[in-house]
Design an enzyme around this catalytic site. Sequence first.
Site, PDB file in Angstrom:
ATOM      1  N   SER A 188       0.811  -1.228   0.000  1.00  0.00           N
ATOM      2  CA  SER A 188       0.000   0.000   0.000  1.00  0.00           C
ATOM      3  C   SER A 188       0.840   1.272   0.000  1.00  0.00           C
ATOM      4  CB  SER A 188      -0.961   0.037   1.205  1.00  0.00           C
ATOM      5  OG  SER A 188      -1.612  -1.198   1.338  1.00  0.00           O
ATOM      6  N   ARG A 189       2.052   1.172  -0.508  1.00  0.00           N
ATOM      7  CA  ARG A 189       2.960   2.338  -0.586  1.00  0.00           C
ATOM      8  C   ARG A 189       3.343   2.897   0.787  1.00  0.00           C
ATOM      9  NH1 ARG A 189       3.413   0.120  -4.817  1.00  0.00           N
ATOM     10  NH2 ARG A 189       3.094   1.014  -6.872  1.00  0.00           N
TER      11      ARG A 189
END
Length: 210
Positions: A188-189
């Site tokens: 999710s970065r």
Amino acid sequence: MELHDIRNEYTKRVLSQNDCYENPILQFEQWQKEAIHAQVNEPTAMNIATVDEQGRPNSRMVLLKEVNEQGFVFFTNYLSRKGSCIERNPYVALTFFWPELERQVRIEGKTVKIPAEQSDKYFATRPYTSRIGAWASEQSAVISNYKSLLAKAALVAAKHPLNVPRPDYWGGYLVVPETVEFWQGRPSRLHDRIRYRKESDNWIRERLSP
Ligand SMILES: Cc1cc2nc3c(=O)[nH]c(=O)nc-3n(C[C@H](O)[C@H](O)[C@H](O)COP(=O)(O)O)c2cc1C
């Protein structure tokens, strides 16, 4: 497929401050070893950014040839574009990307030429044709065609059939780090980033927001 559809989730590993060495050079050596072990293509390849006389950045890849307690050593032509940038402004930035491990390392620091004897020692270990190439290439200069480069290499080879001395314009630079950041891709970065910065003689370790 559109460019904007290309994306990877990074899931392989995590990086916590507690797992990092107190010294970033030791941490780098650990990650470098893991990159070699993971058979990363070109594990020693790094981007080096320099700044020109107008304050404009430029960058290219080089190979890391040594890491020691002082910093990171690479070799090049001192009269090349990067060499002339470094002569004016010794501050550079290095970036390694090891995609197979979902890792990036960023280093910022000041560059100094290594002693001539050390460059001699490394130059002597290079293959014969690379040593000839160092004489044949006026690195970064405009040339009329490839044939002229080959002709120059042939002339140099005729002059030095066995022992090729190191040209005095070719040698090593040591990048003495002031900051070193280890980046580990996460889902999710929400990546892990641990940055070391030098304060007096101590390394301060901090986590950065991704
Ligand atoms: C993977 C890779 C490794 C390279 N290693 C070196 C190197 O160690 N030293 C070097 O001078 N150029 C190396 N080069 C070539 C440089 O990227 C660059 O073309 C050259 O140094 C001239 O750069 P400059 O004109 O900005 O000085 C490498 C290129 C690649 C793609």
